[in-house]
Motif scaffolding. Structure first.
Motif, PDB file in Angstrom:
ATOM      1  N   MET A   1     -16.265  42.648  -0.647  1.00 49.76           N
ATOM      2  CA  MET A   1     -17.097  43.529   0.167  1.00 49.76           C
ATOM      3  C   MET A   1     -17.953  44.424  -0.728  1.00 49.76           C
ATOM      4  SD  MET A   1     -16.073  46.541   2.873  1.00 49.76           S
ATOM      5  CE  MET A   1     -15.908  47.783   1.599  1.00 49.76           C
ATOM      6  N   ILE A   2     -19.198  44.602  -0.338  1.00 50.23           N
ATOM      7  CA  ILE A   2     -20.081  45.554  -1.008  1.00 50.23           C
ATOM      8  C   ILE A   2     -20.486  46.614   0.012  1.00 50.23           C
ATOM      9  CG2 ILE A   2     -22.251  45.920  -2.218  1.00 50.23           C
ATOM     10  CD1 ILE A   2     -22.124  43.088  -3.212  1.00 50.23           C
ATOM     11  N   ALA A   3     -20.120  47.848  -0.270  1.00 49.98           N
ATOM     12  CA  ALA A   3     -20.482  48.965   0.606  1.00 49.98           C
ATOM     13  C   ALA A   3     -21.604  49.759  -0.033  1.00 49.98           C
ATOM     14  CB  ALA A   3     -19.275  49.863   0.856  1.00 49.98           C
ATOM     15  N   ALA A   4     -22.665  49.979   0.702  1.00 54.20           N
ATOM     16  CA  ALA A   4     -23.769  50.805   0.222  1.00 54.20           C
ATOM     17  C   ALA A   4     -23.473  52.268   0.523  1.00 54.20           C
ATOM     18  CB  ALA A   4     -25.076  50.388   0.887  1.00 54.20           C
ATOM     19  N   LEU A   5     -23.608  53.103  -0.473  1.00 50.77           N
ATOM     20  CA  LEU A   5     -23.431  54.540  -0.305  1.00 50.77           C
ATOM     21  C   LEU A   5     -24.792  55.201  -0.467  1.00 50.77           C
ATOM     22  CD1 LEU A   5     -21.585  57.000   0.055  1.00 50.77           C
ATOM     23  CD2 LEU A   5     -21.249  57.007  -2.434  1.00 50.77           C
ATOM     24  N   ILE A   6     -25.348  55.691   0.636  1.00 44.12           N
ATOM     25  CA  ILE A   6     -26.659  56.336   0.619  1.00 44.12           C
ATOM     26  C   ILE A   6     -26.465  57.845   0.495  1.00 44.12           C
ATOM     27  CG2 ILE A   6     -28.795  56.744   1.899  1.00 44.12           C
ATOM     28  CD1 ILE A   6     -28.349  54.092   3.317  1.00 44.12           C
ATOM     29  N   LEU A   7     -27.074  58.424  -0.527  1.00 37.92           N
ATOM     30  CA  LEU A   7     -26.963  59.857  -0.761  1.00 37.92           C
ATOM     31  C   LEU A   7     -28.101  60.581  -0.064  1.00 37.92           C
ATOM     32  CD1 LEU A   7     -26.067  59.734  -4.553  1.00 37.92           C
ATOM     33  CD2 LEU A   7     -24.513  59.785  -2.586  1.00 37.92           C
ATOM     34  N   HIS A  42     -30.156  43.034   4.099  1.00 37.45           N
ATOM     35  CA  HIS A  42     -29.704  42.195   2.988  1.00 37.45           C
ATOM     36  C   HIS A  42     -28.311  41.629   3.290  1.00 37.45           C
ATOM     37  CE1 HIS A  42     -28.770  40.742  -1.018  1.00 37.45           C
ATOM     38  NE2 HIS A  42     -30.028  40.962  -1.352  1.00 37.45           N
ATOM     39  N   ASP A  43     -28.176  40.326   3.173  1.00 37.34           N
ATOM     40  CA  ASP A  43     -26.918  39.667   3.505  1.00 37.34           C
ATOM     41  C   ASP A  43     -25.776  40.050   2.564  1.00 37.34           C
ATOM     42  OD1 ASP A  43     -28.155  38.353   5.586  1.00 37.34           O
ATOM     43  OD2 ASP A  43     -28.536  36.519   4.440  1.00 37.34           O
ATOM     44  N   ASP A  70     -27.316  49.784  13.237  1.00 36.85           N
ATOM     45  CA  ASP A  70     -26.039  50.474  13.327  1.00 36.85           C
ATOM     46  C   ASP A  70     -24.819  49.580  13.107  1.00 36.85           C
ATOM     47  OD1 ASP A  70     -26.991  49.379  15.800  1.00 36.85           O
ATOM     48  OD2 ASP A  70     -25.315  50.328  16.820  1.00 36.85           O
ATOM     49  N   LYS A  71     -24.986  48.272  13.117  1.00 33.82           N
ATOM     50  CA  LYS A  71     -23.824  47.377  13.077  1.00 33.82           C
ATOM     51  C   LYS A  71     -23.091  47.424  11.741  1.00 33.82           C
ATOM     52  CE  LYS A  71     -25.622  44.200  16.569  1.00 33.82           C
ATOM     53  NZ  LYS A  71     -26.797  45.035  16.865  1.00 33.82           N
ATOM     54  N   LYS A  72     -23.775  47.701  10.648  1.00 32.06           N
ATOM     55  CA  LYS A  72     -23.121  47.809   9.345  1.00 32.06           C
ATOM     56  C   LYS A  72     -22.685  49.236   9.022  1.00 32.06           C
ATOM     57  CE  LYS A  72     -25.413  43.907   7.008  1.00 32.06           C
ATOM     58  NZ  LYS A  72     -26.191  43.491   5.799  1.00 32.06           N
ATOM     59  N   PHE A  73     -23.094  50.188   9.830  1.00 31.77           N
ATOM     60  CA  PHE A  73     -22.804  51.590   9.565  1.00 31.77           C
ATOM     61  C   PHE A  73     -21.320  51.872   9.770  1.00 31.77           C
ATOM     62  CE2 PHE A  73     -22.522  56.003  11.308  1.00 31.77           C
ATOM     63  CZ  PHE A  73     -22.777  56.662  10.127  1.00 31.77           C
ATOM     64  N   ARG A  74     -20.675  52.469   8.753  1.00 31.87           N
ATOM     65  CA  ARG A  74     -19.244  52.735   8.844  1.00 31.87           C
ATOM     66  C   ARG A  74     -18.898  54.209   8.989  1.00 31.87           C
ATOM     67  NH1 ARG A  74     -16.076  48.248   7.513  1.00 31.87           N
ATOM     68  NH2 ARG A  74     -14.406  49.588   8.310  1.00 31.87           N
ATOM     69  N   SER A 122     -30.627  42.183  -4.740  1.00 33.22           N
ATOM     70  CA  SER A 122     -30.116  40.883  -5.195  1.00 33.22           C
ATOM     71  C   SER A 122     -29.876  40.872  -6.702  1.00 33.22           C
ATOM     72  CB  SER A 122     -31.096  39.766  -4.824  1.00 33.22           C
ATOM     73  OG  SER A 122     -31.218  39.638  -3.422  1.00 33.22           O
ATOM     74  N   ASP A 123     -30.800  41.469  -7.466  1.00 32.61           N
ATOM     75  CA  ASP A 123     -30.659  41.499  -8.921  1.00 32.61           C
ATOM     76  C   ASP A 123     -29.382  42.222  -9.340  1.00 32.61           C
ATOM     77  OD1 ASP A 123     -32.989  40.096  -9.198  1.00 32.61           O
ATOM     78  OD2 ASP A 123     -34.215  41.809  -9.836  1.00 32.61           O
ATOM     79  N   CYS A 124     -29.092  43.335  -8.675  1.00 30.58           N
ATOM     80  CA  CYS A 124     -27.870  44.090  -8.991  1.00 30.58           C
ATOM     81  C   CYS A 124     -26.625  43.258  -8.683  1.00 30.58           C
ATOM     82  CB  CYS A 124     -27.827  45.389  -8.189  1.00 30.58           C
ATOM     83  SG  CYS A 124     -28.938  46.687  -8.765  1.00 30.58           S
ATOM     84  N   ILE A 125     -26.610  42.642  -7.520  1.00 28.85           N
ATOM     85  CA  ILE A 125     -25.440  41.854  -7.099  1.00 28.85           C
ATOM     86  C   ILE A 125     -25.217  40.666  -8.027  1.00 28.85           C
ATOM     87  CG2 ILE A 125     -24.497  40.427  -5.242  1.00 28.85           C
ATOM     88  CD1 ILE A 125     -25.925  42.299  -3.255  1.00 28.85           C
ATOM     89  N   GLU A 126     -26.295  39.997  -8.404  1.00 23.76           N
ATOM     90  CA  GLU A 126     -26.172  38.827  -9.273  1.00 23.76           C
ATOM     91  C   GLU A 126     -25.725  39.210 -10.681  1.00 23.76           C
ATOM     92  OE1 GLU A 126     -29.974  36.954  -9.097  1.00 23.76           O
ATOM     93  OE2 GLU A 126     -29.787  36.445  -6.972  1.00 23.76           O
ATOM     94  N   ALA A 127     -26.155  40.380 -11.164  1.00 23.69           N
ATOM     95  CA  ALA A 127     -25.875  40.776 -12.547  1.00 23.69           C
ATOM     96  C   ALA A 127     -24.483  41.359 -12.739  1.00 23.69           C
ATOM     97  CB  ALA A 127     -26.922  41.788 -13.016  1.00 23.69           C
ATOM     98  N   VAL A 128     -23.816  41.785 -11.671  1.00 22.39           N
ATOM     99  CA  VAL A 128     -22.549  42.496 -11.831  1.00 22.39           C
ATOM    100  C   VAL A 128     -21.391  41.569 -12.177  1.00 22.39           C
ATOM    101  CG1 VAL A 128     -21.637  42.425  -9.456  1.00 22.39           C
ATOM    102  CG2 VAL A 128     -21.274  44.474 -10.880  1.00 22.39           C
TER     103      VAL A 128
END
Length: 233
Positions: A1-7, A42-43, A70-74, A122-128
């Motif tokens: 799982m990848i969770a986005a944290l928006i500041l 983004h998938d 809102d569906k991805k909002f936790r 995508s670049d971040c996800i692929e590079a990690v």
């Protein structure tokens, strides 16, 4: 799982408006909505957590529902007394629904950086893969000097070895959380960038090319620049 944290907990005092910059409307929508849309569409992003003051939370929720994002909002996390403490609050909340701290990731982004692209995500996800985190960077174009007193040049630095860090940043959730906890209670106040705790903890952070268009709206000039870019779309 990848969770986005928006500041989105900042007050935007440097921009000189009554409304924090991330809630100013540009193109008929608040600035924060631009990065939310990019992350939602983004998938690779599974969840969205937002650090925001309680006074703005209902407005954000209404916008999420209105836009269908809102569906991805936790949930919301409380702003801390500085940026890194806000991140720590968000990490604690994400850990409550994470599947595996060793295999899950947190994708940290600023609400005041509206020009986040699908490619950057995508670049971040692929590079990690194989690393503890990823930091997009920009090379230094000008000659860089060091000064110990702010008045005289102390040294000339090798600009080929110096980079400016950008958001977004992506980290393995568990080790990044521990890296932040190790800075409590005092050292966390000295942190200026999200990747600093990871570097201080000796984590393996990969660098990838940043995007100069992904600037942070900090001044009135930045805001006008973004407005002009939206008008041109």
């Amino acid at each position: 799982m990848i969770a986005a944290l928006i500041l989105s907990g900042g007050t935007g005092s440097r921009i000189g408006t009554d409304v924090p910059k991330q809630y100013i409307e540009v193109g008929g929508r608040p600035i924060i909505s631009y990065c939310i849309e990019s992350l939602y569409r983004h998938d690779g992003i599974d969840a969205i957590q937002i650090v925001a003051a309680s006074v703005w939370q209902e407005q954000i929720k209404e916008r999420l529902v209105q836009d269908g994002f809102d569906k991805k909002f936790r949930g919301f996390s409380a702003p801390g007394e500085n940026r890194q403490l806000s991140i720590l609050n968000g990490l604690k909340d994400i850990r409550s629904y994470a599947e595996s701290e060793d295999n899950d990731y947190v994708f940290i982004h600023d609400a005041a950086r509206p020009l986040l692209t699908k490619k950057q995500i995508s670049d971040c996800i692929e590079a990690v893969s194989g690393h503890d985190g990823v930091l997009p960077v920009l090379p230094m174009k000008d000659t860089v000097y060091s000064s110990t007193d702010g008045k005289r040049v102390t040294a000339l630095l090798n600009r080929s070895e110096i980079y400016a860090g950008q958001a977004p940043e992506l980290f393995r959730l568990g080790v990044y959380y521990e890296a932040n906890c190790c800075l409590l209670p005092d050292r966390i106040w000295q942190i200026n960038g999200s990747t600093e705790p990871a570097v201080m903890a000796g984590l393996d952070i990969a660098m990838i090319p940043g995007d100069e268009r992904n600037f942070k709206i900090t001044t009135k000039e930045d805001l006008e620049r973004f407005r002009e870019m939206v008008r041109e779309i």
